[in-house]
Write an enzyme that holds these catalytic residues in place. Structure first.
Site, PDB file in Angstrom:
ATOM      1  N   GLU A  95       0.851  -1.206   0.000  1.00 31.53           N
ATOM      2  CA  GLU A  95       0.000   0.000   0.000  1.00 31.53           C
ATOM      3  C   GLU A  95       0.883   1.251   0.000  1.00 31.53           C
ATOM      4  O   GLU A  95       2.002   1.237   0.519  1.00 31.53           O
ATOM      5  CB  GLU A  95      -0.909  -0.056   1.241  1.00 31.53           C
ATOM      6  CG  GLU A  95      -1.785   1.154   1.493  1.00 31.53           C
ATOM      7  CD  GLU A  95      -2.855   1.390   0.448  1.00 31.53           C
ATOM      8  OE1 GLU A  95      -2.498   1.519  -0.749  1.00 31.53           O
ATOM      9  OE2 GLU A  95      -4.039   1.493   0.798  1.00 31.53           O
ATOM     10  N   ASP A  96       0.370   2.321  -0.574  1.00 31.55           N
ATOM     11  CA  ASP A  96       1.135   3.563  -0.598  1.00 31.55           C
ATOM     12  C   ASP A  96       1.036   4.320   0.726  1.00 31.55           C
ATOM     13  O   ASP A  96       2.038   4.720   1.302  1.00 31.55           O
ATOM     14  CB  ASP A  96       0.675   4.463  -1.767  1.00 31.55           C
ATOM     15  CG  ASP A  96      -0.846   4.626  -1.810  1.00 31.55           C
ATOM     16  OD1 ASP A  96      -1.551   4.068  -0.940  1.00 31.55           O
ATOM     17  OD2 ASP A  96      -1.336   5.306  -2.731  1.00 31.55           O
ATOM     18  N   ILE A  97      -0.197   4.491   1.205  1.00 32.67           N
ATOM     19  CA  ILE A  97      -0.379   5.354   2.375  1.00 32.67           C
ATOM     20  C   ILE A  97      -1.633   4.916   3.139  1.00 32.67           C
ATOM     21  O   ILE A  97      -2.642   4.563   2.527  1.00 32.67           O
ATOM     22  CB  ILE A  97      -0.454   6.832   1.923  1.00 32.67           C
ATOM     23  CG1 ILE A  97      -0.503   7.799   3.110  1.00 32.67           C
ATOM     24  CG2 ILE A  97      -1.586   7.110   0.986  1.00 32.67           C
ATOM     25  CD1 ILE A  97      -0.182   9.239   2.704  1.00 32.67           C
ATOM     26  N   ASP A  99      -4.347   6.169   5.948  1.00 33.03           N
ATOM     27  CA  ASP A  99      -4.847   7.356   6.652  1.00 33.03           C
ATOM     28  C   ASP A  99      -5.913   6.922   7.660  1.00 33.03           C
ATOM     29  O   ASP A  99      -5.611   6.649   8.811  1.00 33.03           O
ATOM     30  CB  ASP A  99      -5.379   8.345   5.610  1.00 33.03           C
ATOM     31  CG  ASP A  99      -5.825   9.660   6.229  1.00 33.03           C
ATOM     32  OD1 ASP A  99      -5.574   9.871   7.429  1.00 33.03           O
ATOM     33  OD2 ASP A  99      -6.431  10.490   5.521  1.00 33.03           O
ATOM     34  N   THR A 100      -7.155   6.793   7.224  1.00 36.40           N
ATOM     35  CA  THR A 100      -8.201   6.312   8.139  1.00 36.40           C
ATOM     36  C   THR A 100      -8.138   4.795   8.319  1.00 36.40           C
ATOM     37  O   THR A 100      -8.716   4.259   9.259  1.00 36.40           O
ATOM     38  CB  THR A 100      -9.609   6.653   7.608  1.00 36.40           C
ATOM     39  OG1 THR A 100      -9.807   5.952   6.368  1.00 36.40           O
ATOM     40  CG2 THR A 100      -9.780   8.137   7.383  1.00 36.40           C
ATOM     41  N   GLY A 101      -7.490   4.107   7.384  1.00 34.77           N
ATOM     42  CA  GLY A 101      -7.393   2.651   7.446  1.00 34.77           C
ATOM     43  C   GLY A 101      -8.571   1.932   6.802  1.00 34.77           C
ATOM     44  O   GLY A 101      -8.568   0.712   6.675  1.00 34.77           O
ATOM     45  N   PHE A 147      -1.573  16.419   3.262  1.00 38.29           N
ATOM     46  CA  PHE A 147      -1.985  15.684   2.066  1.00 38.29           C
ATOM     47  C   PHE A 147      -0.790  15.595   1.121  1.00 38.29           C
ATOM     48  O   PHE A 147      -0.267  16.607   0.649  1.00 38.29           O
ATOM     49  CB  PHE A 147      -3.165  16.373   1.375  1.00 38.29           C
ATOM     50  CG  PHE A 147      -3.730  15.518   0.280  1.00 38.29           C
ATOM     51  CD1 PHE A 147      -4.605  14.483   0.574  1.00 38.29           C
ATOM     52  CD2 PHE A 147      -3.350  15.722  -1.037  1.00 38.29           C
ATOM     53  CE1 PHE A 147      -5.104  13.664  -0.432  1.00 38.29           C
ATOM     54  CE2 PHE A 147      -3.840  14.907  -2.055  1.00 38.29           C
ATOM     55  CZ  PHE A 147      -4.722  13.876  -1.744  1.00 38.29           C
ATOM     56  N   ASP A 154      -1.561  11.104  -5.932  1.00 37.31           N
ATOM     57  CA  ASP A 154      -2.124  12.161  -6.790  1.00 37.31           C
ATOM     58  C   ASP A 154      -2.959  13.163  -6.006  1.00 37.31           C
ATOM     59  O   ASP A 154      -3.356  12.929  -4.867  1.00 37.31           O
ATOM     60  CB  ASP A 154      -3.026  11.538  -7.858  1.00 37.31           C
ATOM     61  CG  ASP A 154      -4.354  11.062  -7.258  1.00 37.31           C
ATOM     62  OD1 ASP A 154      -4.310  10.364  -6.214  1.00 37.31           O
ATOM     63  OD2 ASP A 154      -5.416  11.405  -7.785  1.00 37.31           O
ATOM     64  N   ARG A 160       1.275  12.450  -9.934  1.00 38.99           N
ATOM     65  CA  ARG A 160       1.701  11.072  -9.636  1.00 38.99           C
ATOM     66  C   ARG A 160       3.148  10.823 -10.041  1.00 38.99           C
ATOM     67  O   ARG A 160       3.838  10.047  -9.404  1.00 38.99           O
ATOM     68  CB  ARG A 160       0.823  10.067 -10.393  1.00 38.99           C
ATOM     69  CG  ARG A 160      -0.563   9.881  -9.809  1.00 38.99           C
ATOM     70  CD  ARG A 160      -1.176   8.585 -10.312  1.00 38.99           C
ATOM     71  NE  ARG A 160      -2.624   8.568 -10.163  1.00 38.99           N
ATOM     72  CZ  ARG A 160      -3.254   8.201  -9.047  1.00 38.99           C
ATOM     73  NH1 ARG A 160      -2.576   7.828  -7.989  1.00 38.99           N
ATOM     74  NH2 ARG A 160      -4.569   8.212  -8.995  1.00 38.99           N
TER      75      ARG A 160
HETATM   76  P1  5GP Z   1      -7.572   5.456   4.032  1.00 39.99           P
HETATM   77  O1  5GP Z   1      -8.642   4.512   3.558  1.00 39.99           O
HETATM   78  O2  5GP Z   1      -6.544   4.798   4.925  1.00 39.99           O
HETATM   79  O3  5GP Z   1      -8.159   6.708   4.647  1.00 39.99           O
HETATM   80  O4  5GP Z   1      -6.823   6.008   2.772  1.00 39.99           O
HETATM   81  C1  5GP Z   1      -6.051   5.189   1.981  1.00 39.99           C
HETATM   82  C2  5GP Z   1      -5.996   5.684   0.568  1.00 39.99           C
HETATM   83  O5  5GP Z   1      -6.354   7.059   0.481  1.00 39.99           O
HETATM   84  C3  5GP Z   1      -4.583   5.603   0.036  1.00 39.99           C
HETATM   85  O6  5GP Z   1      -4.367   4.380  -0.604  1.00 39.99           O
HETATM   86  C4  5GP Z   1      -4.542   6.780  -0.918  1.00 39.99           C
HETATM   87  O7  5GP Z   1      -5.027   6.383  -2.169  1.00 39.99           O
HETATM   88  C5  5GP Z   1      -5.484   7.777  -0.329  1.00 39.99           C
HETATM   89  N1  5GP Z   1      -4.777   8.770   0.510  1.00 39.99           N
HETATM   90  C6  5GP Z   1      -4.748   8.871   1.860  1.00 39.99           C
HETATM   91  N2  5GP Z   1      -3.980   9.882   2.263  1.00 39.99           N
HETATM   92  C7  5GP Z   1      -3.496  10.463   1.125  1.00 39.99           C
HETATM   93  C8  5GP Z   1      -2.608  11.569   0.875  1.00 39.99           C
HETATM   94  O8  5GP Z   1      -2.080  12.255   1.759  1.00 39.99           O
HETATM   95  N3  5GP Z   1      -2.354  11.844  -0.438  1.00 39.99           N
HETATM   96  C9  5GP Z   1      -2.900  11.137  -1.463  1.00 39.99           C
HETATM   97  N4  5GP Z   1      -2.584  11.509  -2.704  1.00 39.99           N
HETATM   98  N5  5GP Z   1      -3.725  10.087  -1.266  1.00 39.99           N
HETATM   99  C10 5GP Z   1      -4.013   9.750   0.023  1.00 39.99           C
END
Ligand code: 5GP
Length: 170
Positions: A95-97, A99-101, A147, A154, A160
């Site tokens: 996974e790249d990142i 945040d909320t999971g 962010f 992106d 990207r």
């Molecule tokens: P979550 O479901 O954990 O909130 O978010 C996961 C997905 O949200 C990541 O795979 C990514 O695509 C997007 N995302 C979360 N934070 C960021 C951020 O800071 N920048 C970007 N470009 N995408 C994010």
């Protein structure tokens, strides 16, 4: 204006270190893993990571989206799902990142139904804003509430292909 947070060289070094950590984990378990790339954001991280892994790596892809602009919509759309079995395999989810999971929670739940022998998660970046409740096995960098863009990430499909990770300063 785009600001650099993690430069190209720091990314390269950390990805190499992660590859060593991951190899150490699998060393006495298996010589073959099934790596799953979560599109689109993980594309560069996935590619650089598997190129650094000195073992057999099968590739699969998942494409989900939930974000519009800089905010999660809370609704996860699965656009593409793995098309090869993972039953009894050592699976590494890339996974790249986080945040909320929510994205990972959903993906992990669905993948577990396909009975992998072992499921590990590597995320290049973990945001420390939320108690996201997902156990990440390998993490590249921890960041706060910003962010991020670049190296696959992106903002409405822009940025990207920046070779570093950064953010936009108004
Ligand atoms: P979550 O479901 O954990 O909130 O978010 C996961 C997905 O949200 C990541 O795979 C990514 O695509 C997007 N995302 C979360 N934070 C960021 C951020 O800071 N920048 C970007 N470009 N995408 C994010």
């Amino acid at each position: 204006m785009v600001k650099v947070l993690i430069d190209q060289e720091t990314l390269r070094k950390r990805v190499e270190e992660l590859a060593r950590e991951i190899e150490d984990y699998y060393r006495d378990k298996t010589d073959t893993i099934h790596a799953i790339c979560i599109l689109k954001g993980s594309v560069h991280f996935f590619s650089d990571l598997v190129l650094n892994l000195n073992m057999n790596v099968k590739y699969s892809f998942i494409h989900v989206s939930s974000y519009q602009g800089t905010a999660s919509t809370g609704r996860l759309q699965v656009k593409y799902w793995i098309d090869e079995p993972i039953q009894n395999e050592y699976v590494l989810l890339v996974e790249d990142i986080v945040d909320t999971g929510l994205t990972l929670q959903h993906i992990v739940k669905q993948l577990k139904k396909q009975n992998p022998k072992d499921l590990k998660i590597v995320s290049l970046i973990e945001k420390t804003v939320h108690d996201h409740g997902v156990k990440l096995d390998f993490v590249g960098f921890k960041v706060g509430n910003v962010f991020l863009i670049g190296y696959g990430l992106d903002y409405n499909e822009r940025y990207r292909n920046l070779p570093f990770i950064g953010y936009v300063e108004e």
